[in-house]
Design an enzyme around this catalytic site. Sequence first.
Site, PDB file in Angstrom:
ATOM      1  N   MET A  26       0.842  -1.192   0.000  1.00 47.10           N
ATOM      2  CA  MET A  26       0.000   0.000   0.000  1.00 47.10           C
ATOM      3  C   MET A  26       0.880   1.244   0.000  1.00 47.10           C
ATOM      4  SD  MET A  26      -3.029  -1.182   2.658  1.00 47.10           S
ATOM      5  CE  MET A  26      -1.923  -2.077   3.776  1.00 47.10           C
ATOM      6  N   CYS A 108      -2.600  -1.545  -9.843  1.00 51.59           N
ATOM      7  CA  CYS A 108      -2.755  -0.165  -9.372  1.00 51.59           C
ATOM      8  C   CYS A 108      -3.386   0.702 -10.464  1.00 51.59           C
ATOM      9  CB  CYS A 108      -1.413   0.414  -8.967  1.00 51.59           C
ATOM     10  SG  CYS A 108      -1.516   2.110  -8.339  1.00 51.59           S
ATOM     11  N   HIS A 179      -6.948  -9.154  -6.987  1.00 49.99           N
ATOM     12  CA  HIS A 179      -7.872  -8.198  -6.379  1.00 49.99           C
ATOM     13  C   HIS A 179      -9.204  -8.383  -7.094  1.00 49.99           C
ATOM     14  CE1 HIS A 179      -8.575  -3.838  -4.800  1.00 49.99           C
ATOM     15  NE2 HIS A 179      -9.699  -4.516  -4.843  1.00 49.99           N
ATOM     16  N   GLY A 220      -8.989  -7.829  -1.615  1.00 50.08           N
ATOM     17  CA  GLY A 220     -10.098  -6.926  -1.855  1.00 50.08           C
ATOM     18  C   GLY A 220     -11.232  -7.090  -0.859  1.00 50.08           C
ATOM     19  N   ARG A 243      -6.353  -2.584   3.725  1.00 48.25           N
ATOM     20  CA  ARG A 243      -6.623  -1.482   4.650  1.00 48.25           C
ATOM     21  C   ARG A 243      -6.961  -1.941   6.067  1.00 48.25           C
ATOM     22  NH1 ARG A 243     -10.920   1.356   0.998  1.00 48.25           N
ATOM     23  NH2 ARG A 243     -10.899  -0.751   0.083  1.00 48.25           N
TER      24      ARG A 243
END
Length: 346
Positions: A26, A108, A179, A220, A243
């Site tokens: 990240m 990305c 993802h 994801g 995250r």
Amino acid sequence: MAEQENPIKQGKSDVVRAARLSVAPMMDWTDRHCRYLHRFLSQEALLYTEMVTAPALVRGGALHLLDHSPEEHPVALQLGGSEPTELARAAELGSAAGYDEINLNCGCPSDRVQSGAFGAILMQSPDLVAEAVAAMRAKVGVEVTVKCRIGVDTQEPREILPVFLEKIRAAGCQRVTIHARKAWLKGLSPKENRDVPPLDYDLVHAMKAAFPDLHISLNGGIDTLDTALDHLERGLDGVMVGRAAYHQPTDILAAADVRVFGAGAVRDPFDVVMQMLPYIESQMAQGARLHQITRHMLGLFAGRPGARAWRRVLSEGASRPGAGPELLLQALAQVQQLPQSAFSAS
């Protein structure tokens, strides 16, 4: 300040085993200080660098971007780029720096990445990705892997993704992280691309059924350890958490060694803070600022009594002149000690 015992094991580990649970690369988040913290929470999970561009290493000579601590292993270097020869040279540099894996970013969606013709836009060029994978594998002994989306823009994921996987598998890629969202290169911001396109977990599971020899990890929207374990039990080889692992690192990582890997012990974030103090002291002696490290620690007590006060003390104080490791002890005093079971129930 007295040296705390460092429980982190040093030396390289089985990176394939570690990929059963990984923390996503990240940008602006998973720097070396973040990875060092995460390694205290889990000795087993695979950690990734922020994306480092091949041109920065090869043309720019920015080898400092490869700096990392021996304690971080198993740790993978994620590269961004689209020119096979340049990526191969960057992979050589990463391997020489000691990384356990070289990962190619094909997911990305940022404008900057698109302008460099790499990242998610590479989903439109599976032959080029395969050429890059082959070029990198020819130059390094560590494994070369790919992180991708299920497709971009108007591509039909159920048509394009099998083709993409077949191409990179033929080039020698044996592990891929998917993802489970499309990337919309036109019409959505990078932030929106993390949330707006719908998740298609079933497609990733279908790819595992279609490519049983590939090690496939899902990325994801995974926000609990229970959810990660559910996907592993359904047959996927690995789960990559992004995250949630950053904002609630204790919830994701503190019990991971026991629950995902059947090893080690559940980690108490109070102990982790104490064990970080010598590292902080050492890094500050080398010129680091306190806030560069503590910004990654704000979520350690997420959801626990006193978490808001912990964050406030660190956020307000870490950037002040003269702030040092003692600030963490002040912040820690704001947090209510919980029984160990509170950290194993996540």
